[in-house]
Design an enzyme around this catalytic site. Structure first.
Site, PDB file in Angstrom:
ATOM      1  N   HIS A  88     -45.099  20.735  17.123  1.00 23.90           N
ATOM      2  CA  HIS A  88     -46.491  20.499  16.752  1.00 23.90           C
ATOM      3  C   HIS A  88     -47.424  21.074  17.804  1.00 23.90           C
ATOM      4  O   HIS A  88     -47.075  21.148  18.979  1.00 23.90           O
ATOM      5  CB  HIS A  88     -46.753  18.990  16.633  1.00 23.90           C
ATOM      6  N   LYS A  94     -18.998  27.050  31.713  1.00 29.72           N
ATOM      7  CA  LYS A  94     -17.996  28.054  32.083  1.00 29.72           C
ATOM      8  C   LYS A  94     -17.898  29.098  30.975  1.00 29.72           C
ATOM      9  O   LYS A  94     -18.459  28.947  29.908  1.00 29.72           O
ATOM     10  CB  LYS A  94     -16.634  27.423  32.346  1.00 29.72           C
ATOM     11  N   ALA A 128     -20.546  17.769  18.217  1.00 30.38           N
ATOM     12  CA  ALA A 128     -21.201  16.612  17.607  1.00 30.38           C
ATOM     13  C   ALA A 128     -22.463  16.215  18.361  1.00 30.38           C
ATOM     14  O   ALA A 128     -22.482  16.161  19.588  1.00 30.38           O
ATOM     15  CB  ALA A 128     -20.238  15.431  17.564  1.00 30.38           C
TER      16      ALA A 128
END
Length: 184
Positions: A88, A164, A123
């Site tokens: 926004h 890594k 996840a």
């Protein structure tokens, strides 16, 4: 089989037969072998471009008003991944932020997100506007990605930082040769 497992299997079957095919037709493009689990949320679905062999786990949320989201081949998302292509305006004196209309946004308020081929997004990761996740990269679970991820790197944290490399240069060369050979 207990009742809960039975109900879940029925919901999954109904989703894959009725809901998933409808969702796939609404995307800007949707390639082959794209799997969209239940409970996903797509805002601006007409701005989302999917290639082939993609898995979007349950809870995937892609929010796009003006910008585009490009997802390459052989990409997998863990559950609850979020992609947000905009934000926004907060710089108009005398206006509440929630009163600022879409047409008052600046071009930099909405920017594309690009996820290249062979990427795994863990996840609960969040990817924000103007980010490219380069080929072969991994985004760790829970990461918040604010900057581009170079090819074959693993990033994690808030904000995401390089953890890594997946492969050294010789391994990358071999990996890509094998993948190109497999496409022929």
């Amino acid at each position: 089989m207990n009742t809960y497992v039975f109900v879940c299997k029925c919901k999954n079957i109904l989703h894959s037969i009725f809901i998933e095919p409808i969702i796939k037709k609404i995307f800007a493009t949707c390639g082959n072998n794209v799997r969209i689990e239940r409970l996903c949320d797509f805002r601006g679905i007409e701005n989302i471009y999917l290639k082939n062999d993609i898995y979007l786990a349950s809870g995937t949320k892609i929010l796009s008003t003006k910008a585009k989201v490009y997802i390459g081949n052989h990409v997998m998302f863990g559950p609850d991944v979020k992609i947000i292509t905009g934000d926004h305006r907060i710089d108009i004196p005398g206006k509440f932020m929630k009163e600022i209309r879409e047409e008052e946004k600046l071009p930099e308020n909405d920017q594309d997100v690009i996820i290249e081929d062979d990427v795994w997004i863990g996840a609960g990761a969040t990817i924000l506007k103007e980010v490219t996740i380069s080929r072969g990269s991994v985004v760790a679970s829970g990461a918040v990605v604010l900057k581009d991820v170079p090819p074959y790197y693993i990033v994690g944290g808030i904000p995401a930082k390089i953890l890594k490399r997946r492969f050294d240069n010789n391994e990358i060369e071999h990996h890509e040769k094998v993948l190109i050979g497999a496409k022929k």
